[in-house]
Scaffold this motif. Structure first.
Motif, PDB file in Angstrom:
ATOM      1  N   UNK A 136       0.695  -1.079  -0.030  1.00  0.00           N
ATOM      2  CA  UNK A 136      -0.073   0.001   0.026  1.00  0.00           C
ATOM      3  C   UNK A 136       0.794   1.113   0.163  1.00  0.00           C
ATOM      4  N   UNK A 137       2.168   1.045  -0.128  1.00  0.00           N
ATOM      5  CA  UNK A 137       3.022   2.188  -0.244  1.00  0.00           C
ATOM      6  C   UNK A 137       3.235   2.654  -1.863  1.00  0.00           C
ATOM      7  N   UNK A 138       3.565   3.882  -2.119  1.00  0.00           N
ATOM      8  CA  UNK A 138       3.574   4.102  -3.409  1.00  0.00           C
ATOM      9  C   UNK A 138       5.071   3.763  -3.716  1.00  0.00           C
ATOM     10  N   UNK A 139       5.251   2.670  -4.654  1.00  0.00           N
ATOM     11  CA  UNK A 139       6.687   2.260  -5.000  1.00  0.00           C
ATOM     12  C   UNK A 139       6.820   1.777  -6.460  1.00  0.00           C
ATOM     13  N   UNK A 140       7.798   1.672  -6.610  1.00  0.00           N
ATOM     14  CA  UNK A 140       8.325   1.189  -8.310  1.00  0.00           C
ATOM     15  C   UNK A 140       8.570  -0.313  -8.251  1.00  0.00           C
ATOM     16  N   UNK A 141       8.001  -0.945  -9.008  1.00  0.00           N
ATOM     17  CA  UNK A 141       8.089  -2.423  -9.074  1.00  0.00           C
ATOM     18  C   UNK A 141       8.624  -2.778 -10.458  1.00  0.00           C
TER      19      UNK A 141
END
Length: 165
Positions: free
Chosen positions: A79-84
């Motif tokens: 739920x954290x804004x992240x880069x995948x």
């Protein structure tokens, strides 16, 4: 539901085995697991994509992982804004007749051709899981010989590193 966990651990032999064993004993399906060095030589970061029925079940596993001696920190990046991203290497059949079409597809997906011979082409692609899945779907027409994927790695956006979250 799929969850993404960043697990910081001491860089010691057997840590990955302990973590994956604990998760599998709890009957969770590990979608992918990727481990690698961090900015600190004595720390390894393990990114785990795991499938769980609900947040409560996931929390139980996280609590048990936290009790392992070598675990430094666990961050749920779901739920954290992240880069995948994932990395895929794909070997495809390539004849003289379809090679230019294959090159066009590679360019459209912003992939790289990393090896060429008379019968095959090896391609490198990084991106989100959905992008790699779509690319593989298009490559089916050419004849995929072999695929290797790293599994997901993830990094939270912004200035705060996982060890401080």
């Amino acid at each position: 539901m799929k969850y993404t966990l960043a697990v910081l651990v001491d860089n010691r032999p057997g840590v990955l085995t302990h973590i994956s064993g604990l998760i599998s004993r709890r009957a969770f399906n590990i979608e992918s697991i990727a481990a690698g060095y961090t900015e600190e030589a004595d720390t390894t970061r393990i990114t785990i994509s795991v499938e769980a029925d609900n947040e409560v079940e996931l929390e139980q596993v996280v609590n048990q992982l936290s009790k392992l001696v070598d675990v430094i920190k666990i961050v749920n990046l779901t739920y954290v804004e992240s880069i995948e991203r994932e990395l895929a290497l794909i070997k495809v059949r390539a004849s003289k007749t379809n090679r230019s079409d294959l090159v066009n597809v590679v360019e459209i997906f912003r992939a790289k051709i990393i090896d060429v011979n008379r019968e095959t082409v090896a391609i490198e692609l990084t991106g989100e899981e959905s992008k790699i899945d779509a690319f593989c779907e298009v490559l089916l027409d050419f004849g995929i010989i072999e695929i290797v994927r790293t599994g997901k790695i993830a990094l939270a956006r912004g200035p705060v590193p996982a060890k401080e979250m």
